[in-house]
Design an enzyme around this catalytic site. Structure first.
Site, PDB file in Angstrom:
ATOM      1  N   LYS A   1       0.954  -1.084  -0.088  1.00 32.56           N
ATOM      2  CA  LYS A   1      -0.211   0.154  -0.049  1.00 32.56           C
ATOM      3  C   LYS A   1       1.022   1.219   0.147  1.00 32.56           C
ATOM      4  O   LYS A   1       1.384   1.566   1.144  1.00 32.56           O
ATOM      5  CB  LYS A   1      -0.827   0.021   1.358  1.00 32.56           C
ATOM      6  CG  LYS A   1      -1.921   1.222   1.147  1.00 32.56           C
ATOM      7  CD  LYS A   1      -2.442   1.747   2.351  1.00 32.56           C
ATOM      8  CE  LYS A   1      -1.518   3.173   2.734  1.00 32.56           C
ATOM      9  NZ  LYS A   1      -1.626   4.381   1.887  1.00 32.56           N
TER      10      LYS A   1
ATOM     11  N   GLU B   1      10.090   2.134   9.944  1.00 34.67           N
ATOM     12  CA  GLU B   1      11.243   3.204   9.648  1.00 34.67           C
ATOM     13  C   GLU B   1      10.384   4.578  10.077  1.00 34.67           C
ATOM     14  O   GLU B   1       9.538   4.847   9.305  1.00 34.67           O
ATOM     15  CB  GLU B   1      11.561   2.915   8.255  1.00 34.67           C
ATOM     16  CG  GLU B   1      12.457   1.701   8.083  1.00 34.67           C
ATOM     17  CD  GLU B   1      13.809   1.651   8.591  1.00 34.67           C
ATOM     18  OE1 GLU B   1      14.312   2.657   9.106  1.00 34.67           O
ATOM     19  OE2 GLU B   1      14.237   0.598   8.759  1.00 34.67           O
TER      20      GLU B   1
ATOM     21  N   CYS C   1      13.577  11.600   5.475  1.00 30.96           N
ATOM     22  CA  CYS C   1      13.742  11.136   6.980  1.00 30.96           C
ATOM     23  C   CYS C   1      15.063  11.425   7.706  1.00 30.96           C
ATOM     24  O   CYS C   1      14.931  11.749   8.911  1.00 30.96           O
ATOM     25  CB  CYS C   1      13.301   9.845   7.017  1.00 30.96           C
ATOM     26  SG  CYS C   1      14.128   8.758   6.171  1.00 30.96           S
TER      27      CYS C   1
ATOM     28  N   GLU D   1       9.826  17.088  13.839  1.00 33.50           N
ATOM     29  CA  GLU D   1      10.350  16.807  12.501  1.00 33.50           C
ATOM     30  C   GLU D   1       9.360  17.812  11.676  1.00 33.50           C
ATOM     31  O   GLU D   1       8.103  17.637  11.562  1.00 33.50           O
ATOM     32  CB  GLU D   1       9.950  15.484  12.124  1.00 33.50           C
ATOM     33  CG  GLU D   1      10.626  15.230  10.892  1.00 33.50           C
ATOM     34  CD  GLU D   1      10.107  13.705  10.438  1.00 33.50           C
ATOM     35  OE1 GLU D   1       9.026  13.269  10.694  1.00 33.50           O
ATOM     36  OE2 GLU D   1      11.085  12.855  10.008  1.00 33.50           O
TER      37      GLU D   1
HETATM   38  P1  NAD Z   1       2.541   8.981   7.387  1.00 32.31           P
HETATM   39  O1  NAD Z   1       2.849   8.371   8.636  1.00 32.31           O
HETATM   40  O2  NAD Z   1       1.364   9.722   7.492  1.00 32.31           O
HETATM   41  O3  NAD Z   1       2.061   7.941   6.172  1.00 32.31           O
HETATM   42  C1  NAD Z   1       2.880   6.711   5.935  1.00 32.31           C
HETATM   43  C2  NAD Z   1       1.742   5.693   5.224  1.00 32.31           C
HETATM   44  O4  NAD Z   1       1.095   5.222   6.428  1.00 32.31           O
HETATM   45  C3  NAD Z   1       1.026   6.225   4.124  1.00 32.31           C
HETATM   46  O5  NAD Z   1       0.786   5.273   3.068  1.00 32.31           O
HETATM   47  C4  NAD Z   1      -0.431   6.521   4.980  1.00 32.31           C
HETATM   48  O6  NAD Z   1      -1.551   6.306   3.993  1.00 32.31           O
HETATM   49  C5  NAD Z   1      -0.358   5.092   6.047  1.00 32.31           C
HETATM   50  N1  NAD Z   1      -1.135   5.349   7.136  1.00 32.31           N
HETATM   51  C6  NAD Z   1      -1.476   6.682   7.602  1.00 32.31           C
HETATM   52  N2  NAD Z   1      -2.475   6.477   8.689  1.00 32.31           N
HETATM   53  C7  NAD Z   1      -2.367   5.181   8.858  1.00 32.31           C
HETATM   54  C8  NAD Z   1      -3.079   4.164   9.850  1.00 32.31           C
HETATM   55  N3  NAD Z   1      -3.883   4.876  10.825  1.00 32.31           N
HETATM   56  N4  NAD Z   1      -3.001   3.063   9.703  1.00 32.31           N
HETATM   57  C9  NAD Z   1      -2.244   2.220   8.698  1.00 32.31           C
HETATM   58  N5  NAD Z   1      -1.462   3.147   7.685  1.00 32.31           N
HETATM   59  C10 NAD Z   1      -1.513   4.392   7.805  1.00 32.31           C
HETATM   60  O7  NAD Z   1       3.550   9.492   6.673  1.00 32.31           O
HETATM   61  P2  NAD Z   1       4.067  10.555   5.516  1.00 32.31           P
HETATM   62  O8  NAD Z   1       3.425  11.691   5.762  1.00 32.31           O
HETATM   63  O9  NAD Z   1       3.485   9.611   4.268  1.00 32.31           O
HETATM   64  O10 NAD Z   1       5.706  10.384   5.405  1.00 32.31           O
HETATM   65  C11 NAD Z   1       6.608  11.191   6.164  1.00 32.31           C
HETATM   66  C12 NAD Z   1       6.976  10.642   7.312  1.00 32.31           C
HETATM   67  O11 NAD Z   1       7.667   9.310   6.966  1.00 32.31           O
HETATM   68  C13 NAD Z   1       8.126  11.447   8.122  1.00 32.31           C
HETATM   69  O12 NAD Z   1       7.979  11.550   9.370  1.00 32.31           O
HETATM   70  C14 NAD Z   1       9.330  10.759   7.577  1.00 32.31           C
HETATM   71  O13 NAD Z   1      10.418  10.771   8.478  1.00 32.31           O
HETATM   72  C15 NAD Z   1       9.046   9.240   7.678  1.00 32.31           C
HETATM   73  N6  NAD Z   1       9.988   8.393   6.775  1.00 32.31           N
HETATM   74  C16 NAD Z   1      10.749   7.591   7.266  1.00 32.31           C
HETATM   75  C17 NAD Z   1      11.970   6.899   6.715  1.00 32.31           C
HETATM   76  C18 NAD Z   1      12.833   6.085   7.368  1.00 32.31           C
HETATM   77  O14 NAD Z   1      13.019   5.234   6.619  1.00 32.31           O
HETATM   78  N7  NAD Z   1      12.993   6.037   8.692  1.00 32.31           N
HETATM   79  C19 NAD Z   1      11.856   7.169   5.208  1.00 32.31           C
HETATM   80  C20 NAD Z   1      10.805   8.012   4.589  1.00 32.31           C
HETATM   81  C21 NAD Z   1       9.999   8.571   5.388  1.00 32.31           C
END
Ligand code: NAD
Length: 474
Positions: A171, A246, A280, A378
């Site tokens: 997803k 992650e 990130c 962040e």
């Molecule tokens: P997000 O947490 O809002 O969403 C990530 C994914 O989770 C999306 O596909 C979203 O649709 C899904 N999601 C949202 N709510 C959910 C729920 N309740 N249950 C299941 N899935 C759900 O993050 P984002 O805004 O898409 O991305 C940015 C974040 O990702 C930042 O915090 C960044 O640091 C982090 N990130 C971390 C890494 C790493 O490798 N550590 C890499 C890239 C991004």
């Protein structure tokens, strides 16, 4: 049949979502809605989980060397999509062409290749004095990924999970789902058995939650925010799924006392400004010796102008827009907050107008205290906080005074920098201009995550251990 953005992929077929509803994909540079993908639901996840579960026994029994042969075939097809991938990343994410090519596309081929090479010599069986120990697949893996590296985060999960004999439900983020279609199409054309990879697009609250709670899903591999990671883990633990997370970061870059700071600038700026700061691992806190603050400010100002912002299709620009209006508003509110908290803008401004794209200039704050919210939370935009320290002990204490622990860097004489690096609580630390090692484990300490991606550690993440006690007398 080839991929179709208005379908999902289940059991080896491009099919309609059960919902009949769609999510528009917006180009953040032009605000044009140029594609739409299904707004999937729990029924779609149920169909995908059934397919992935049904495919599992046969796929996990395929010898690793045969899985590798198929994966190599997939990689060849995936590589043939380079032009489309770059074009889509420019459009769905707003990434400038050069960065889209190098980071969002070519580096993902490098990563895929590195997993294949690591798998080729992987030992999955070990003899102990009284037992035989095996690494076996975990089962059906739900992969949930964010928007900031739309293919990168997917490759880090899907490739090792499938190589290790698991089956997958993917997803991607609803904001940047398109390049995943090309990856899944490459799997389809390479001839992977039906059900080994399934793609369901949609929102986290529906599709993500359905993955985290489905009884046939054995593992959730998640990349995204710490807030959602915790929420999703609680859900996944109701049925005791394996979890790999992650998450976010607020990574420090320590500049040790030096005569000239200019050599350290490119490592810093390319991390905090490229991808418009939506990384990130971005070095969002710069820690510098108090006595050299004026020299550091002059160095930063001398180079910040090289990071031009604008139309991502124009190769002169290094930063495109932020990925969405929500992201634009979030970053603008943090810049406002920084001024309210008493920090000083060395460069940049509060962005106000997003009617012609979600552009934010590289922003540098000085007079930042590590206790301020702009230094603790962040921001996920091109915003750098400069914090001073009195001595190296204080620099290490400030670096570690964060809920996160994803990434860090130290610039200075190599031996001193190594000694400091060993004391930083983070999963990765860079010394000077050292490049990333694709084979090294990647992942966070503290609230930056659980588990590792990359290389052998990334492959083993998708395995579980079985011991057979075979020293029987019969
Ligand atoms: P997000 O947490 O809002 O969403 C990530 C994914 O989770 C999306 O596909 C979203 O649709 C899904 N999601 C949202 N709510 C959910 C729920 N309740 N249950 C299941 N899935 C759900 O993050 P984002 O805004 O898409 O991305 C940015 C974040 O990702 C930042 O915090 C960044 O640091 C982090 N990130 C971390 C890494 C790493 O490798 N550590 C890499 C890239 C991004």
């Amino acid at each position: 049949m080839s991929y179709d953005f208005e379908k999902i992929y289940i059991n080896g077929q491009w099919v309609d979502s059960d919902s009949g509803e769609f999510i528009e994909v917006e180009n953040p540079a032009t605000l044009e809605h140029f594609a739409r993908v299904p707004d999937g639901n729990a029924n779609d996840i149920d169909r995908a989980a059934q397919a992935a579960h049904a495919a599992l026994a046969a796929w996990s029994a395929v010898p690793l060397q045969e899985r590798i042969v198929l994966m190599k075939k997939m990689l060849k097809l995936f590589e043939s999509y380079q032009d489309q991938i770059v074009e889509l990343e420019v459009k769905e994410l707003g990434s400038p062409v050069e960065f889209a090519t190098e980071s969002h596309c070519l580096y993902q081929y490098t990563r895929t290749r590195s997993y294949i090479e690591a798998a080729e010599s992987l030992v999955l069986e070990k003899s102990l004095p009284l037992s035989q120990v095996y690494r076996e697949p975990i089962g059906v893996v739900g992969c949930i990924t964010p928007w900031n590296y739309p293919l990168g985060q997917v490759v880090q999960k899907v490739i090792p999970a499938i190589l290790m004999g698991n089956t997958v439900i993917l997803k991607p983020s609803q904001h940047t789902p398109l390049t995943c279609y090309l990856l899944v199409d490459a799997f389809d054309k390479a001839g992977f058995p039906a059900g080994v990879i399934n793609l369901v697009t949609g929102r986290g609250s529906k599709v993500g939650d359905a993955i985290a709670s489905h009884p046939l899903v054995n593992m959730v591999s998640f990349t995204g925010s710490t807030r959602v990671g915790i929420q999703l883990s609680q859900r996944a633990l109701e049925s005791l799924k394996h979890i790999s997370l992650e998450l976010g970061g607020k990574s420090p870059f320590i500049w040790l006392p030096m005569k000239d700071y200019a050599p350290a600038v490119s490592k810093l700026f390319s991390s905090i400004f490229l991808n418009s700061g939506q990384t990130c691992t971005a070095f969002s806190r710069l820690l510098v010796p108090e006595q050299d603050l004026e020299k550091v400010k002059a160095t930063l100002l001398a180079h910040v102008g090289e990071y031009t912002v604008g139309d991502p299709t124009d190769s002169r620009n290094k930063l495109g827009p932020l990925s969405s209006k929500a992201q634009f508003e979030k970053v603008a509110s943090y810049i406002r907050l920084g001024l309210e908290e008493g920090a000083t803008l060395l460069s940049g401004e509060i962005p106000t107008d997003c009617s012609k794209g979600y552009y934010v200039k590289p922003t540098i704050f000085t007079n930042v205290k590590n206790s301020m919210r702009i230094a603790r939370e962040e921001i996920f935009g091109p915003v750098l906080c400069v914090i001073t320290y009195k001595d190296v002990e204080e620099a290490i204490a400030i670096a570690n005074d964060t809920p996160y622990g994803l990434n860090a860097a130290v610039y200075g004489p190599k031996d001193e920098a190594m000694a400091v690096a060993r004391r930083i609580q983070a999963g990765n630390v860079y010394i000077n201009d050292a490049p990333r090692d694709v084979l090294a484990p990647f992942g966070g300490y503290k609230q930056s995550g659980i588990g590792r991606e990359g290389g052998v550690a990334g492959l083993l993440e998708f395995t579980q251990l079985k011991a057979i006690f075979n020293h029987s007398s019969y």
